[in-house]
Scaffold this motif. Structure first.
Motif, short mmCIF file in Angstrom:
data_model
loop_
_atom_site.label_atom_id
_atom_site.label_comp_id
_atom_site.label_asym_id
_atom_site.label_seq_id
_atom_site.Cartn_x
_atom_site.Cartn_y
_atom_site.Cartn_z
N ARG A 131 49.06 -28.94 105.62
CA ARG A 131 48.53 -28.86 106.99
C ARG A 131 47.00 -28.90 106.99
NH1 ARG A 131 52.65 -24.09 107.89
NH2 ARG A 131 54.53 -25.31 108.10
N GLU A 180 49.55 -14.36 105.03
CA GLU A 180 49.93 -15.69 105.50
C GLU A 180 50.21 -16.62 104.33
OE1 GLU A 180 46.96 -15.59 109.31
OE2 GLU A 180 47.09 -17.46 108.18
N ILE A 183 53.59 -16.25 102.51
CA ILE A 183 54.69 -16.94 103.17
C ILE A 183 54.58 -18.44 102.93
CG2 ILE A 183 55.69 -17.45 105.45
CD1 ILE A 183 54.62 -14.59 106.24
N GLU A 184 53.32 -18.94 103.02
CA GLU A 184 53.05 -20.35 102.82
C GLU A 184 53.46 -20.80 101.41
OE1 GLU A 184 51.92 -22.24 105.13
OE2 GLU A 184 51.05 -24.00 104.15
N LYS A 186 55.71 -19.47 99.47
CA LYS A 186 57.17 -19.51 99.36
C LYS A 186 57.71 -20.80 99.99
CE LYS A 186 60.12 -16.96 98.13
NZ LYS A 186 60.80 -17.09 96.80
N ARG A 187 57.17 -21.15 101.14
CA ARG A 187 57.60 -22.37 101.82
C ARG A 187 57.34 -23.59 100.92
NH1 ARG A 187 55.18 -26.64 104.70
NH2 ARG A 187 53.09 -25.82 104.43
N LEU A 188 56.13 -23.65 100.36
CA LEU A 188 55.78 -24.78 99.50
C LEU A 188 56.72 -24.88 98.31
CD1 LEU A 188 51.90 -24.58 99.37
CD2 LEU A 188 53.28 -26.47 100.23
N GLN A 189 57.02 -23.72 97.75
CA GLN A 189 57.87 -23.72 96.56
C GLN A 189 59.26 -24.24 96.91
OE1 GLN A 189 60.30 -21.07 95.20
NE2 GLN A 189 60.44 -22.29 93.31
N ARG A 190 59.77 -23.83 98.10
CA ARG A 190 61.09 -24.32 98.55
C ARG A 190 61.05 -25.82 98.80
NH1 ARG A 190 61.37 -20.03 101.86
NH2 ARG A 190 60.66 -21.32 103.58
N GLU A 191 60.00 -26.25 99.50
CA GLU A 191 59.95 -27.66 99.90
C GLU A 191 59.71 -28.59 98.72
OE1 GLU A 191 57.32 -28.38 103.18
OE2 GLU A 191 58.28 -26.84 104.42
N THR A 192 58.88 -28.17 97.77
CA THR A 192 58.56 -29.07 96.66
C THR A 192 59.54 -28.94 95.51
OG1 THR A 192 57.12 -27.40 95.71
CG2 THR A 192 56.08 -29.01 97.15
N GLU A 193 60.29 -27.84 95.49
CA GLU A 193 61.24 -27.56 94.41
C GLU A 193 60.57 -27.61 93.05
OE1 GLU A 193 64.45 -30.31 95.13
OE2 GLU A 193 65.45 -28.83 96.41
#
Lengths: 342, 263, 292
Positions: A131, A180, A183-184, A186-193
């Protein structure tokens, strides 16, 4: 140790010395561990416990004195940092001040001789992911701390590393921004695997983000497990003390005859302030005197000096009708007792 | 403010007078270079005539060309050597005793009186029977240019965080690429600033050149000296003023370049 | 290729310095123990004549006679250097103090103002004093116009002119190391001392002077050594009446044609340098403040 298909990183008996030849210090001491694919793995410990050294060994910024480091089954210990398919987010970010954000992000691909058009495309994608669209032409000095942090992440992630290494990466941010970014991340880790190895001294950060945590103690692993295991079933006083507040009392004061350390968390006990008040469970009840209390908003901490002379802390969501120096009793939830080897 | 003990009475006045003292001779040379008469200290009106005259003087021209050749050559060689030395001394690949010896050697040309360097170098060239003309001057200049080029590079190199190079290596840069794309650009202001300081040091050197230069290899300061010995003229003041202006411009440039911080 | 570390990169520096700086020093030292060649240079035979020349001079028959001339020159040039260094302290210390107590942005300005003369041509700045001091120079003309004197004062070609030139040449070498020490000093200490009823003199003595000491030592060495070995000031402003060791050396390698003696004087100066280096390493603030 056999490397399974799902094992991304296997560290086998790795030792690293620092200091002089006469007075060597084992920063990492015969340490072994396994990090799985697509895992958020945290190295937790106080400063000087060897967690950053271990991370730098994986990155190739330090070389092992013995042992091997298997990445997808191949030993990368002999490889220099620039030959390892892992990337690091540095504590200080280490953004190149003379390059724009886009140049910083493209640096890794450029060094690998990738096509400039591909580099530009990948840089734009990762800026989208972070972002940070439209920041490509800026210089690091024109960014806020949080934005620099994102660029440092983007610069590492754009290379699609097999492991992303994060060295105390959030410690320079202020409290709100840190929350913040947790959380960000964790999101990145999920999305990028991508497998993340995260180094921190902040136990709260470790508990909230990790799939598994290795608590490190003087170059070794004190305990390795899920956040729940680490918090509720610490194997040693060291681990229990490091993760949150833990009260330790002698087995004798609890009326137990075992030769172990007995501990309990402040929230796993209740404070009985009225004479004759019955505890809700049938665990041990300890008599004492209220020594101090401190109000923390959501909870209030009560410090009690037990009759045995030991001091324990009890947490309660309510402000109880009690004053310093009043007689009180502490009722401990029986199944929440932590037993550690002495 | 003056009640504060850190503001000592009179120190401001001494400073202003001290600065005036430092600049008075510089101003005197410049002002009298614009004197219209031949008298060097009697003001007869403003004139710009001496500058074209100085520029047209073939002795001064030849000397100025020599000065430029030596200064450019000594600066280039000296800065490269200083850069290599700064990189080596900043890393941990050099044994401690060798480092200390190098630091001492770096300080010596600044501390040993110039005349001593001049005569020892002259004697050395004589003993070797080394007759390279302007080359002799160049060699002598390289030696004392190195410490001047080294100081700003060294100052700069210590401000580059170690993590910067680690990040480069982590991002697949080999030793050379990390140097080329990270160290060198970050060091550039220091290198440039050092080169400028070496350049004016070489351009301004007089005593060493006087002793070392064979006939025909004189530089501008040596030429000015021999003319001053025969009697100062407004023409010399004009040449000197130009040399002063070059030095002042370059030293200011060096400051401006080196002011920008790494991070 | 190891670029960030390794002795390899140091080799060009070591080679150049060893061959073109250390070797000449050693050769000069060797020359100081040889016989003079009256045509210039030396004869390759051991002799202490270079050092004996400080006390004796040979007559036409080659007999040695007690001769105080050179000792006198060494004495007077040392005296002149001590005096010039002392005056540099008297001017330089207050200047450094004043500069160091300015607000941060102004400090840079003062620093540049002091360093510009340091970086400009010493030869030109020295000969400029001829314009100022000579009989019909700026000072005398000014004083005559003001009606203070009838006849021009003899300023140029005097020991006074040499001393002035020396102070002028090396003043920045005194200011900058002291400034560098004082700039790093915690000036709140002065406020604390004042709060504790210290007088200005006591503050100077007990608070500022100890902090300035490394710079002061560095400055004294950086002024004294080049001053005692200086050439230009005495050459241009002294008119032969006042010599410094630098002029003596130049003379022995030039007109005097006594290289061993010139080398011996150089050896003495190098000894001063060595002592200076040791002192700076122990206590002092070095040239960092000047070129760093």
């Amino acid at each position: 140790m056999i490397a399974l298909m799902s094992d991304r990183l296997v560290i086998q008996s790795v030792t690293k010395f620092f200091g002089s030849a006469q007075n060597p210090v084992r920063a990492v001491d015969d340490l072994s561990l396994t990090v799985k694919e697509n895992e958020f793995f945290t190295l937790l410990g106080p400063s000087g416990c060897g967690k950053t050294t271990l991370l730098r060994l994986v990155a190739g910024l330090e070389s092992c004195d013995s042992g091997c480091i298997l990445l997808d089954g191949a030993d990368i210990a002999p490889l220099p940092a620039n030959k390892r398919p892992v990337n690091t987010v540095f504590q200080s970010y280490a953004l190149f001040p003379h390059m724009t954000v886009a140049e910083n992000i493209g640096f890794g691909m450029r060094m690998q001789g990738k096509d400039p058009a591909d580099i530009e495309k990948a840089a734009n994608e990762v800026l989208d992911l972070m972002r940070m669209q439209g920041f490509g032409a800026r210089y690091p000095s024109e960014l806020s701390g949080g934005q620099q942090q994102r660029v440092a992440l983007a610069r590492a992630l754009v290379n699609r590393p097999k492991i992303l290494l994060l060295d105390e990466s959030l410690s320079a941010l202020d409290y709100k921004l840190r929350k913040e970014m947790q959380i960000e991340l964790k999101r990145l880790q999920r999305e990028t695997e991508i497998t993340f190895i995260f180094v921190t001294h902040d136990q709260e950060e470790a508990l909230s983000m990790s799939d598994r945590i290795a608590v490190m103690e003087r170059g070794r692993i004190g305990q390795l497990g899920t956040p729940q295991e680490i918090y509720h079933r610490p194997v040693s006083r060291y681990v229990a003390d490091f993760i949150g507040i833990c009260n330790f009392v002698s087995a004798g004061s609890l009326g137990l005859a075992e030769d172990v350390h007995i501990g309990f968390r402040p929230e796993d006990a209740t404070l009985l302030v009225r004479d004759g008040q019955k505890p809700e469970t049938d665990g041990p009840v300890l008599g004492g005197r209220l020594h101090a209390l401190s109000y923390h908003g959501a909870v209030t901490y009560y410090q009690v000096t037990l009759d045995s002379g030991e001091t324990v802390t009890v947490a309660d969501h309510e402000k109880l009708p009690v004053n310093v120096d009043d007689r009180v009793r502490v009722a401990v939830l029986p199944d929440m007792l932590i037993r550690c080897a002495p | 403010m003056s009640t504060q003990a850190k503001n000592m009475p009179g120190f401001g006045a001494i400073t202003f007078l001290g600065i005036a003292f430092l600049y008075l001779p510089i101003l005197a040379v410049i002002i009298f270079s614009f004197n219209s008469g031949r008298m060097i200290t009697v003001w007869e009106g403003f004139s710009f005539d001496w500058y074209p005259r100085a520029l047209g003087n073939s002795d001064l021209q030849r000397a100025a060309i020599n000065s430029m050749i030596v200064a450019v050559g000594a600066t280039t060689i000296g800065t490269v050597i200083a850069l290599c030395a700064a990189l080596a001394l900043h890393g941990d690949g050099v044994p401690r005793p060798l480092k200390n010896a190098s630091y001492t050697m770096m300080a010596l040309p600044l501390l040993v009186p110039e005349i001593v360097i001049a005569v020892t170098t002259m004697a050395f060239f004589g003993a070797l029977n080394l007759r390279l003309g302007l080359g002799n001057v160049l060699i002598a200049h390289v030696v004392f240019c190195i410490p001047f080029a080294y100081a700003p590079i060294r100052a700069r190199i210590t401000t580059i965080p170690k993590s910067m190079l680690e990040a480069a290596k982590d991002l697949y840069a080999d030793e050379w690429q990390a140097f080329r794309h990270v160290t060198l650009p970050l060091l550039a202001p220091g290198i440039f600033s050092g080169a400028l300081l070496a350049f004016i040091t070489s351009l301004d050197d007089f005593i060493i050149t006087l002793m070392v230069a064979p006939p025909g290899a004189t530089t501008l300061p040596v030429e000015i000296y021999s003319k001053v010995k025969r009697g100062i003229t407004p023409e010399i003041n004009a040449a000197a003023s130009m040399l002063l202006a070059v030095s002042i411009f370059i030293v200011l440039l060096s400051y401006v370049i080196n002011r920008k911080k790494v991070i | 290729m190891r670029l960030s570390s390794g002795t390899k990169l140091l080799l060009p520096f070591l080679a150049v310095m060893t061959v073109f700086f250390m070797a000449p020093m050693c050769i000069a030292l060797a020359y100081s123990f040889m016989q003079a060649n009256p045509l210039g240079g030396v004869k390759p035979a051991f002799s202490l004549a270079g050092y004996l020349r400080f006390f004796y001079s040979p007559d036409l028959d080659g007999n040695m006679h007690w001769d105080m001339r050179y000792l006198q020159i060494i004495y007077s040039s040392t005296k002149m250097a001590v005096l010039a260094t002392f005056i540099c302290v008297l001017i330089g210390f207050p200047m450094a103090w004043f500069m160091a107590t300015r607000p941060a942005q102004q400090r840079d300005f003062w620093m540049i103002l002091v360093t510009i003369p340091f970086w400009t041509n010493l030869l030109i700045r020295t000969y400029a004093w001829i314009l100022i001091l000579r009989g019909n120079g700026i000072v005398n003309t000014g004083l005559e116009k003001a009606g203070l004197i009838d006849a021009p004062l003899d300023l140029l070609y005097t020991p006074f002119a040499v001393g002035l030139g020396l102070v002028y040449s090396y003043l920045p070498f005194m200011i900058l190391p002291i400034y560098s020490s004082l700039e790093r000093m915690d000036w709140r200490l002065v406020e604390a001392a004042q709060d504790l009823y210290a007088t200005r003199l006591r503050i100077l003595w007990h608070v500022v002077l100890p902090a300035a000491m490394p710079g002061l030592i560095g400055g004294v060495i950086l002024v004294f050594i080049p001053t005692v070995g200086s050439f230009l000031a005495a050459d241009l402003l002294g008119g032969g009446k006042q010599m410094m060791l630098g002029n003596l050396i130049e003379n022995q390698f030039g007109m005097g044609r006594n290289w061993p003696f010139g080398a011996a004087i150089s050896a003495i100066l190098i000894t001063f340098v060595m002592i200076g280096l040791i002192l700076i390493a122990r206590r002092g603030q070095g040239l960092k403040g000047v070129v760093g």
